[in-house]
Design an enzyme around this catalytic site. Structure first.
Site, PDB file in Angstrom:
ATOM      1  N   CYS A  40       0.849  -1.186   0.000  1.00 56.20           N
ATOM      2  CA  CYS A  40       0.000   0.000   0.000  1.00 56.20           C
ATOM      3  C   CYS A  40       0.892   1.245   0.000  1.00 56.20           C
ATOM      4  CB  CYS A  40      -0.900  -0.019   1.230  1.00 56.20           C
ATOM      5  SG  CYS A  40      -2.123   1.311   1.241  1.00 56.20           S
ATOM      6  N   ARG A  44       3.045   4.915   6.539  1.00 58.88           N
ATOM      7  CA  ARG A  44       3.528   4.214   7.735  1.00 58.88           C
ATOM      8  C   ARG A  44       4.175   2.873   7.410  1.00 58.88           C
ATOM      9  NH1 ARG A  44      -2.305   4.780  10.415  1.00 58.88           N
ATOM     10  NH2 ARG A  44      -2.717   4.170   8.259  1.00 58.88           N
ATOM     11  N   CYS A 102      -5.724   0.326   7.199  1.00 56.82           N
ATOM     12  CA  CYS A 102      -5.596   0.719   5.788  1.00 56.82           C
ATOM     13  C   CYS A 102      -6.793   1.585   5.350  1.00 56.82           C
ATOM     14  CB  CYS A 102      -5.492  -0.523   4.908  1.00 56.82           C
ATOM     15  SG  CYS A 102      -5.265  -0.125   3.159  1.00 56.82           S
TER      16      CYS A 102
HETATM   17 ZN   LIG Z   1      -3.315   1.046   3.053  1.00 60.42          ZN
END
Ligand SMILES: [Zn+2]
Length: 220
Positions: A40, A44, A102
């Site tokens: 993703c 982070r 997410c």
């Molecule tokens: Zn994500």
């Protein structure tokens, strides 16, 4: 922005000289990564930090929700990057790595969160099947629902990857292994999907003591 530029100056001054022999080799022989990571875009999730790898070791494709559309469904940048990696580089392992908290998976579950983002809505539809597969019992509490969706999405994207002719062929020949991971930001753990045992196992536990941690992600 000043911090970013200062970081670059510091890199050139302090870090680059130490890595110069490595960069020289990577320039003269080209990159030869053996791992393709699909993750993703979330800030982070820092793959090199997480895996202790350096330049030339990870070929990384990132996008909202670590999504790879089924081959032929959407021939865009993600498809091209995966195809290039598998066909032009000595990739032996493909890792799909989702992560807790997410935003893309939250948008998948709650379309109202991205009502003014048509591109996001269009993109997360390639994860819609994950939402449909989640046990209805998980949908009552949003946090549990989200964790179940994150885990199920990783499994779904592995299935999508297997529709790529180049991947299917290499998997059949035993030249390519697929891995599904979820990185838990809140505790630093990474769990891996055990396809044989149909359960999630912590990668940070030793082989002998690995516990089934599927409960962290609902009954998926
Ligand atoms: Zn994500």
């Amino acid at each position: 922005m000043d911090e970013i530029v200062e970081g670059i100056r510091k890199f050139r001054r302090d870090t680059y000289p130490l890595l110069k022999p490595l960069y020289d080799r990577l320039v003269s022989t080209g990159q030869k990564p053996r791992v393709l990571m699909i993750g993703c875009s979330d800030s982070r999730v820092a793959f090199e930090t997480l895996t202790g790898r350096g330049p030339g070791e990870l070929f990384i494709v990132r996008n909202a929700g670590n999504i790879v559309p089924r081959y032929g469904a959407y021939m865009g940048g993600v498809t091209a990057s995966v195809e290039f990696a598998v066909m032009a580089l000595p990739i032996e392992h493909v890792i799909v790595c989702g992560h807790t908290h997410c935003g893309a998976m939250a948008a998948l579950l709650k379309p109202e969160l991205s009502a003014d983002m048509p591109a996001v809505q269009n993109w997360v539809k390639f994860a819609r099947e994950a939402k449909q597969r989640i046990d209805k019992a998980e949908t009552k509490v949003f946090d549990r629902h989200l964790r179940a969706a994150i885990a199920e999405n990783v499994k779904l994207q592995l299935e999508h990857l297997a529709t790529f002719p180049c991947i299917e062929e290499r998997m059949r020949a035993g030249k390519l292994k697929m891995h599904g991971w979820v990185y838990e930001i809140e505790n630093g753990d990474v769990v891996e999907w055990d396809q044989t045992g149909q359960k999630w196992l912590s990668l940070t536990e030793s082989e002998e003591t690995k516990r089934d941690v599927s409960g962290r992600f609902g009954r998926v």
